[in-house]
Design a protein around this motif. Structure first.
Motif, PDB file in Angstrom:
ATOM      1  N   ARG A 132       0.858  -1.187   0.000  1.00 43.60           N
ATOM      2  CA  ARG A 132       0.000   0.000   0.000  1.00 43.60           C
ATOM      3  C   ARG A 132       0.891   1.233   0.000  1.00 43.60           C
ATOM      4  NH1 ARG A 132      -1.709   1.212   5.782  1.00 43.60           N
ATOM      5  NH2 ARG A 132       0.213   0.727   6.837  1.00 43.60           N
ATOM      6  N   PHE A 133       0.357   2.339  -0.429  1.00 45.27           N
ATOM      7  CA  PHE A 133       1.196   3.531  -0.553  1.00 45.27           C
ATOM      8  C   PHE A 133       1.737   3.988   0.790  1.00 45.27           C
ATOM      9  CE2 PHE A 133      -3.085   5.508  -0.300  1.00 45.27           C
ATOM     10  CZ  PHE A 133      -2.888   6.429   0.722  1.00 45.27           C
ATOM     11  N   GLU A 134       1.027   3.689   1.869  1.00 44.60           N
ATOM     12  CA  GLU A 134       1.497   4.099   3.204  1.00 44.60           C
ATOM     13  C   GLU A 134       2.814   3.424   3.585  1.00 44.60           C
ATOM     14  OE1 GLU A 134      -3.088   4.350   3.472  1.00 44.60           O
ATOM     15  OE2 GLU A 134      -1.625   3.028   2.526  1.00 44.60           O
ATOM     16  N   ASP A 135       3.181   2.354   2.893  1.00 45.38           N
ATOM     17  CA  ASP A 135       4.443   1.663   3.164  1.00 45.38           C
ATOM     18  C   ASP A 135       5.638   2.342   2.505  1.00 45.38           C
ATOM     19  OD1 ASP A 135       3.000  -0.314   4.534  1.00 45.38           O
ATOM     20  OD2 ASP A 135       2.772  -1.539   2.719  1.00 45.38           O
ATOM     21  N   ILE A 136       5.406   3.273   1.615  1.00 42.07           N
ATOM     22  CA  ILE A 136       6.476   3.908   0.841  1.00 42.07           C
ATOM     23  C   ILE A 136       7.145   4.986   1.688  1.00 42.07           C
ATOM     24  CG2 ILE A 136       6.997   5.232  -1.248  1.00 42.07           C
ATOM     25  CD1 ILE A 136       4.445   3.906  -2.473  1.00 42.07           C
ATOM     26  N   LEU A 137       8.458   4.862   1.854  1.00 37.10           N
ATOM     27  CA  LEU A 137       9.206   5.795   2.688  1.00 37.10           C
ATOM     28  C   LEU A 137       9.025   7.240   2.225  1.00 37.10           C
ATOM     29  CD1 LEU A 137      11.141   6.321   5.021  1.00 37.10           C
ATOM     30  CD2 LEU A 137      13.035   5.821   3.453  1.00 37.10           C
ATOM     31  N   GLY A 138       9.052   7.477   0.938  1.00 39.13           N
ATOM     32  CA  GLY A 138       8.862   8.840   0.432  1.00 39.13           C
ATOM     33  C   GLY A 138       7.524   9.419   0.845  1.00 39.13           C
ATOM     34  N   TRP A 139       6.468   8.596   0.829  1.00 38.80           N
ATOM     35  CA  TRP A 139       5.153   9.060   1.267  1.00 38.80           C
ATOM     36  C   TRP A 139       5.188   9.393   2.757  1.00 38.80           C
ATOM     37  CZ3 TRP A 139       1.563   7.689   4.913  1.00 38.80           C
ATOM     38  CH2 TRP A 139       0.326   8.337   4.817  1.00 38.80           C
ATOM     39  N   GLN A 140       5.827   8.543   3.549  1.00 38.63           N
ATOM     40  CA  GLN A 140       5.930   8.777   4.987  1.00 38.63           C
ATOM     41  C   GLN A 140       6.685  10.076   5.270  1.00 38.63           C
ATOM     42  OE1 GLN A 140       7.826   5.195   6.401  1.00 38.63           O
ATOM     43  NE2 GLN A 140       6.087   3.917   5.808  1.00 38.63           N
ATOM     44  N   MET A 141       7.746  10.314   4.512  1.00 40.90           N
ATOM     45  CA  MET A 141       8.519  11.550   4.676  1.00 40.90           C
ATOM     46  C   MET A 141       7.679  12.765   4.262  1.00 40.90           C
ATOM     47  SD  MET A 141      12.095  10.083   3.222  1.00 40.90           S
ATOM     48  CE  MET A 141      13.241  11.311   3.800  1.00 40.90           C
ATOM     49  N   GLY A 142       6.921  12.630   3.192  1.00 43.19           N
ATOM     50  CA  GLY A 142       6.034  13.704   2.768  1.00 43.19           C
ATOM     51  C   GLY A 142       4.980  14.011   3.811  1.00 43.19           C
ATOM     52  N   ARG A 143       4.474  12.971   4.441  1.00 40.10           N
ATOM     53  CA  ARG A 143       3.480  13.165   5.507  1.00 40.10           C
ATOM     54  C   ARG A 143       4.089  13.940   6.669  1.00 40.10           C
ATOM     55  NH1 ARG A 143       0.649   8.549   9.302  1.00 40.10           N
ATOM     56  NH2 ARG A 143      -0.804   9.961  10.324  1.00 40.10           N
ATOM     57  N   GLU A 144       5.297  13.581   7.059  1.00 39.78           N
ATOM     58  CA  GLU A 144       5.966  14.281   8.158  1.00 39.78           C
ATOM     59  C   GLU A 144       6.241  15.736   7.786  1.00 39.78           C
ATOM     60  OE1 GLU A 144       7.623  15.286  11.751  1.00 39.78           O
ATOM     61  OE2 GLU A 144       6.317  13.611  11.232  1.00 39.78           O
ATOM     62  N   LEU A 145       6.685  15.981   6.557  1.00 42.69           N
ATOM     63  CA  LEU A 145       6.916  17.356   6.110  1.00 42.69           C
ATOM     64  C   LEU A 145       5.617  18.161   6.147  1.00 42.69           C
ATOM     65  CD1 LEU A 145       9.372  16.910   3.121  1.00 42.69           C
ATOM     66  CD2 LEU A 145       9.758  18.300   5.164  1.00 42.69           C
ATOM     67  N   THR A 146       4.533  17.536   5.734  1.00 42.23           N
ATOM     68  CA  THR A 146       3.234  18.210   5.759  1.00 42.23           C
ATOM     69  C   THR A 146       2.852  18.579   7.184  1.00 42.23           C
ATOM     70  OG1 THR A 146       2.524  17.065   3.758  1.00 42.23           O
ATOM     71  CG2 THR A 146       0.784  17.972   5.172  1.00 42.23           C
ATOM     72  N   ARG A 147       3.065  17.653   8.108  1.00 43.17           N
ATOM     73  CA  ARG A 147       2.773  17.936   9.513  1.00 43.17           C
ATOM     74  C   ARG A 147       3.595  19.128  10.004  1.00 43.17           C
ATOM     75  NH1 ARG A 147       4.437  17.528  14.299  1.00 43.17           N
ATOM     76  NH2 ARG A 147       6.411  16.535  13.815  1.00 43.17           N
ATOM     77  N   GLU A 148       4.879  19.134   9.656  1.00 39.72           N
ATOM     78  CA  GLU A 148       5.774  20.223  10.080  1.00 39.72           C
ATOM     79  C   GLU A 148       5.363  21.561   9.455  1.00 39.72           C
ATOM     80  OE1 GLU A 148       8.406  20.385  12.112  1.00 39.72           O
ATOM     81  OE2 GLU A 148       8.593  18.272  12.640  1.00 39.72           O
ATOM     82  N   VAL A 149       5.020  21.534   8.168  1.00 45.34           N
ATOM     83  CA  VAL A 149       4.616  22.761   7.483  1.00 45.34           C
ATOM     84  C   VAL A 149       3.350  23.328   8.114  1.00 45.34           C
ATOM     85  CG1 VAL A 149       3.644  23.626   5.300  1.00 45.34           C
ATOM     86  CG2 VAL A 149       5.810  22.357   5.300  1.00 45.34           C
ATOM     87  N   TYR A 150       2.390  22.473   8.393  1.00 48.39           N
ATOM     88  CA  TYR A 150       1.170  22.953   9.045  1.00 48.39           C
ATOM     89  C   TYR A 150       1.499  23.539  10.419  1.00 48.39           C
ATOM     90  CZ  TYR A 150      -2.472  21.603   5.752  1.00 48.39           C
ATOM     91  OH  TYR A 150      -3.299  21.535   4.661  1.00 48.39           O
ATOM     92  N   ALA A 151       2.410  22.922  11.143  1.00 46.17           N
ATOM     93  CA  ALA A 151       2.768  23.409  12.476  1.00 46.17           C
ATOM     94  C   ALA A 151       3.419  24.790  12.416  1.00 46.17           C
ATOM     95  CB  ALA A 151       3.695  22.409  13.171  1.00 46.17           C
ATOM     96  N   ILE A 152       4.338  24.994  11.472  1.00 49.15           N
ATOM     97  CA  ILE A 152       5.043  26.287  11.432  1.00 49.15           C
ATOM     98  C   ILE A 152       4.185  27.404  10.860  1.00 49.15           C
ATOM     99  CG2 ILE A 152       7.340  25.230  11.308  1.00 49.15           C
ATOM    100  CD1 ILE A 152       7.374  26.158   8.306  1.00 49.15           C
ATOM    101  N   THR A 153       3.070  27.065  10.214  1.00 51.88           N
ATOM    102  CA  THR A 153       2.235  28.112   9.611  1.00 51.88           C
ATOM    103  C   THR A 153       1.009  28.455  10.455  1.00 51.88           C
ATOM    104  OG1 THR A 153       1.107  26.436   8.232  1.00 51.88           O
ATOM    105  CG2 THR A 153       2.968  27.626   7.241  1.00 51.88           C
ATOM    106  N   ARG A 154       0.945  27.921  11.658  1.00 57.05           N
ATOM    107  CA  ARG A 154      -0.216  28.175  12.520  1.00 57.05           C
ATOM    108  C   ARG A 154      -0.080  29.422  13.392  1.00 57.05           C
ATOM    109  NH1 ARG A 154      -0.379  22.338  13.702  1.00 57.05           N
ATOM    110  NH2 ARG A 154      -2.020  21.522  12.384  1.00 57.05           N
TER     111      ARG A 154
END
Length: 128
Positions: free
Chosen positions: A5-27
């Protein structure tokens, strides 16, 4: 490269973490009032993970590679936007350095996946 499944792909996991960080710094802070900047960097971050997911779900390595290129471009866009954030003092240098490094690592990870897919003799066929 046998992802279930796509959730197993390291690049997707890294993208998810980056998204979390971006949302955090823009709040909070001055950046929270720059709606154009927030929209652009958040969309770019989300695009990383969404393009990996969409490409994988398409069912062919050729489509997957195409969407991985788009995801990699989005990682570059986030990196570029981080310079804007730094220049406008929305983030400090240590935050910039950390996120820039994470984006570059994500981009390299996606590039490795692209190379792996394209090196397969049957790269046009559906992933296993």
């Amino acid at each position: 490269m046998g992802f279930r499944r796509f959730e197993d792909i390291l690049g997707w996991q890294m993208g998810r973490e980056l998204t979390r960080e971006v949302y955090a710094i823009t709040r909070e802070g001055a950046v929270s009032r720059d709606f154009g900047f927030i929209d652009q960097i958040r969309r770019a971050a989300v695009s990383i993970m969404n393009n990996i997911a969409e490409g994988y779900e398409r069912g062919s390595n050729r489509d997957f590679a195409k969407f991985l290129f788009i995801a990699r471009g989005s990682a570059g866009e986030v990196r570029s936007m981080l310079y804007v954030a730094l220049d406008h003092e929305y983030i400090d240098q240590p935050t910039f350095d950390r996120l820039h490094k994470d984006c570059a690592k994500c981009s390299r990870t996606i590039w490795g996946l692209i190379k792996a897919i394209k090196s397969k003799p049957n790269w046009q066929e559906a992933p296993v």
